[in-house]
Design a protein around this motif. Structure first.
Motif, mmCIF file in Angstrom:
data_model
loop_
_atom_site.group_PDB
_atom_site.id
_atom_site.type_symbol
_atom_site.label_atom_id
_atom_site.label_comp_id
_atom_site.label_asym_id
_atom_site.label_seq_id
_atom_site.Cartn_x
_atom_site.Cartn_y
_atom_site.Cartn_z
ATOM 1 N N SER A 115 0.840 -1.201 0.000
ATOM 2 C CA SER A 115 0.000 0.000 0.000
ATOM 3 C C SER A 115 0.872 1.248 0.000
ATOM 4 O O SER A 115 2.062 1.190 0.339
ATOM 5 N N GLY A 116 0.269 2.374 -0.343
ATOM 6 C CA GLY A 116 0.990 3.643 -0.381
ATOM 7 C C GLY A 116 1.733 3.908 0.919
ATOM 8 O O GLY A 116 1.153 3.836 2.001
ATOM 9 N N GLN A 117 3.010 4.194 0.789
ATOM 10 C CA GLN A 117 3.857 4.512 1.937
ATOM 11 C C GLN A 117 4.312 5.962 1.805
ATOM 12 O O GLN A 117 4.825 6.365 0.769
ATOM 13 N N ALA A 118 4.103 6.695 2.869
ATOM 14 C CA ALA A 118 4.449 8.115 2.879
ATOM 15 C C ALA A 118 5.503 8.368 3.951
ATOM 16 O O ALA A 118 5.984 7.447 4.609
ATOM 17 N N SER A 119 5.819 9.607 4.140
ATOM 18 C CA SER A 119 6.810 10.029 5.124
ATOM 19 C C SER A 119 6.162 10.065 6.513
ATOM 20 O O SER A 119 5.738 11.111 6.990
ATOM 21 N N VAL A 120 6.061 8.872 7.125
ATOM 22 C CA VAL A 120 5.492 8.766 8.467
ATOM 23 C C VAL A 120 6.508 8.122 9.398
ATOM 24 O O VAL A 120 7.361 7.349 8.965
ATOM 25 N N ASP A 121 6.383 8.443 10.691
ATOM 26 C CA ASP A 121 7.267 7.821 11.678
ATOM 27 C C ASP A 121 6.654 6.514 12.168
ATOM 28 O O ASP A 121 5.627 6.064 11.653
ATOM 29 N N LYS A 122 7.267 5.903 13.172
ATOM 30 C CA LYS A 122 6.828 4.602 13.688
ATOM 31 C C LYS A 122 5.414 4.623 14.252
ATOM 32 O O LYS A 122 4.771 3.594 14.375
ATOM 33 N N THR A 123 4.917 5.804 14.622
ATOM 34 C CA THR A 123 3.570 5.910 15.188
ATOM 35 C C THR A 123 2.523 6.244 14.132
ATOM 36 O O THR A 123 1.342 6.314 14.436
ATOM 37 N N GLY A 124 2.954 6.482 12.895
ATOM 38 C CA GLY A 124 2.040 6.851 11.829
ATOM 39 C C GLY A 124 1.886 8.349 11.647
ATOM 40 O O GLY A 124 1.127 8.796 10.796
ATOM 41 N N LYS A 125 2.644 9.121 12.412
ATOM 42 C CA LYS A 125 2.584 10.582 12.295
ATOM 43 C C LYS A 125 3.323 11.036 11.038
ATOM 44 O O LYS A 125 4.458 10.622 10.788
ATOM 45 N N ILE A 126 2.677 11.901 10.252
ATOM 46 C CA ILE A 126 3.302 12.445 9.048
ATOM 47 C C ILE A 126 4.458 13.355 9.439
ATOM 48 O O ILE A 126 4.316 14.222 10.295
ATOM 49 N N ILE A 127 5.600 13.132 8.797
ATOM 50 C CA ILE A 127 6.784 13.969 9.000
ATOM 51 C C ILE A 127 7.029 14.700 7.684
ATOM 52 O O ILE A 127 7.586 14.145 6.742
ATOM 53 N N SER A 128 6.575 15.933 7.616
ATOM 54 C CA SER A 128 6.731 16.725 6.397
ATOM 55 C C SER A 128 8.171 17.210 6.266
ATOM 56 O O SER A 128 8.878 17.365 7.251
ATOM 57 N N GLY A 129 8.573 17.437 5.026
ATOM 58 C CA GLY A 129 9.918 17.936 4.770
ATOM 59 C C GLY A 129 10.068 18.259 3.303
ATOM 60 O O GLY A 129 9.082 18.430 2.583
ATOM 61 N N ASP A 130 11.312 18.304 2.845
ATOM 62 C CA ASP A 130 11.560 18.534 1.426
ATOM 63 C C ASP A 130 11.406 17.201 0.689
ATOM 64 O O ASP A 130 11.225 16.145 1.303
ATOM 65 N N ILE A 131 11.485 17.216 -0.622
ATOM 66 C CA ILE A 131 11.270 16.009 -1.413
ATOM 67 C C ILE A 131 12.276 14.928 -1.034
ATOM 68 O O ILE A 131 11.926 13.746 -0.951
ATOM 69 N N GLU A 132 13.516 15.294 -0.768
ATOM 70 C CA GLU A 132 14.520 14.277 -0.449
ATOM 71 C C GLU A 132 14.221 13.578 0.871
ATOM 72 O O GLU A 132 14.238 12.348 0.940
ATOM 73 N N GLU A 136 11.374 13.340 2.500
ATOM 74 C CA GLU A 136 10.133 12.574 2.402
ATOM 75 C C GLU A 136 10.310 11.332 1.529
ATOM 76 O O GLU A 136 9.794 10.264 1.861
ATOM 77 N N PHE A 137 11.045 11.464 0.429
ATOM 78 C CA PHE A 137 11.305 10.307 -0.434
ATOM 79 C C PHE A 137 12.043 9.231 0.345
ATOM 80 O O PHE A 137 11.643 8.066 0.356
ATOM 81 N N ARG A 138 13.123 9.616 1.021
ATOM 82 C CA ARG A 138 13.936 8.637 1.759
ATOM 83 C C ARG A 138 13.118 7.954 2.860
ATOM 84 O O ARG A 138 13.188 6.727 3.014
ATOM 85 N N ARG A 139 12.348 8.696 3.612
ATOM 86 C CA ARG A 139 11.540 8.100 4.673
ATOM 87 C C ARG A 139 10.474 7.177 4.080
ATOM 88 O O ARG A 139 10.229 6.091 4.589
ATOM 89 N N SER A 140 9.854 7.571 2.991
ATOM 90 C CA SER A 140 8.846 6.728 2.335
ATOM 91 C C SER A 140 9.452 5.413 1.858
ATOM 92 O O SER A 140 8.869 4.340 2.048
ATOM 93 N N ILE A 141 10.619 5.490 1.225
ATOM 94 C CA ILE A 141 11.283 4.275 0.732
ATOM 95 C C ILE A 141 11.735 3.403 1.899
ATOM 96 O O ILE A 141 11.648 2.174 1.843
ATOM 97 N N GLU A 142 12.207 4.013 2.993
ATOM 98 C CA GLU A 142 12.558 3.227 4.193
ATOM 99 C C GLU A 142 11.320 2.485 4.700
ATOM 100 O O GLU A 142 11.423 1.328 5.137
ATOM 101 N N ASN A 143 10.165 3.112 4.642
ATOM 102 C CA ASN A 143 8.931 2.442 5.050
ATOM 103 C C ASN A 143 8.588 1.293 4.104
ATOM 104 O O ASN A 143 8.177 0.220 4.544
ATOM 105 N N VAL A 144 8.772 1.500 2.800
ATOM 106 C CA VAL A 144 8.561 0.424 1.830
ATOM 107 C C VAL A 144 9.507 -0.734 2.150
ATOM 108 O O VAL A 144 9.092 -1.903 2.160
ATOM 109 N N GLU A 145 10.768 -0.425 2.407
ATOM 110 C CA GLU A 145 11.741 -1.475 2.724
ATOM 111 C C GLU A 145 11.311 -2.282 3.949
ATOM 112 O O GLU A 145 11.439 -3.509 3.965
ATOM 113 N N ALA A 146 10.796 -1.608 4.974
ATOM 114 C CA ALA A 146 10.340 -2.300 6.184
ATOM 115 C C ALA A 146 9.164 -3.222 5.877
ATOM 116 O O ALA A 146 9.107 -4.360 6.354
ATOM 117 N N VAL A 147 8.224 -2.749 5.067
ATOM 118 C CA VAL A 147 7.067 -3.571 4.697
ATOM 119 C C VAL A 147 7.523 -4.776 3.869
ATOM 120 O O VAL A 147 7.096 -5.911 4.113
#
Length: 129
Positions: free
Chosen positions: A34-51, A53-64
Motif C-alpha cells: 500500500s501507499g507509503q508516505a513520510s510517516v514515523d513509527k507511530t504513523g505521524k506524518i513527518i513533512s519535509g523537502d522532497i529528499e 520525504e522520499f527517503r523516509r517513504s522508501i525506508e517504510n517500503v523497505e520495512a514492509v
C-alpha cells in the motif's frame, strides 16, 4: 479472507497507519504494498523537502517488504505520487539511487497530494525463490 494463498504480514517494524488498509498483501509470490508516505513509527506524518520525504517513504517500503520476505531488488512495479512538478528532477535522481537496473515498471503522478505530503509510493514485488 481464509484463502491460504493470501496473507497479510505485519510485525513490530511495519509502519503504522491510522487509515483502514493493510500495509501489504501477499498473494502467491506477489507482494502488493500500500501507499507509503513520510510517516514515523507511530504513523505521524513527518513533512519535509522532497529528499527527506522520499527517503523516509522508501525506508517504510523497505520495512514492509522485509516483513513480507522480500526487498527493493524484487520490486517489479512502482506507482509514485509527487506533489510539485518542480520536485521531479530530484525525485528522478533519488529514484535511480534506490532502484537499480533493470528498473521496475513505473508510473508517476504529479500534483495529486495535499499540503502535508510531497511524496508517496506504492509497489508490487515478488518473493525471492
Amino acid at each position: 479472507m481464509s484463502n491460504s494463498q493470501v496473507s497479510y504480514p505485519r510485525d513490530a517494524d511495519t509502519p503504522v497507519s491510522h487509515l483502514p488498509f493493510s500495509p501489504c498483501v501477499v498473494v502467491g509470490n506477489l507482494v502488493f504494498v500500500s501507499g507509503q508516505a513520510s510517516v514515523d513509527k507511530t504513523g505521524k506524518i513527518i513533512s519535509g523537502d522532497i529528499e527527506s520525504e522520499f527517503r523516509r517513504s522508501i525506508e517504510n517500503v523497505e520495512a514492509v517488504l522485509k516483513t513480507a520476505g522480500t526487498d527493493l531488488a524484487h520490486v517489479v512495479q512502482t506507482r509514485n505520487y509527487v506533489r510539485e512538478e518542480s520536485d521531479l528532477a530530484k525525485y528522478n535522481e533519488l529514484y535511480a539511487e534506490y532502484f537499480k537496473d533493470p528498473k521496475p515498471a513505473r508510473t508517476t503522478i504529479v500534483k495529486c497530494l495535499g499540503d502535508n505530503l510531497r511524496y508517496e509510493v506504492e509497489c508490487i514485488a515478488v518473493l525471492p525463490e
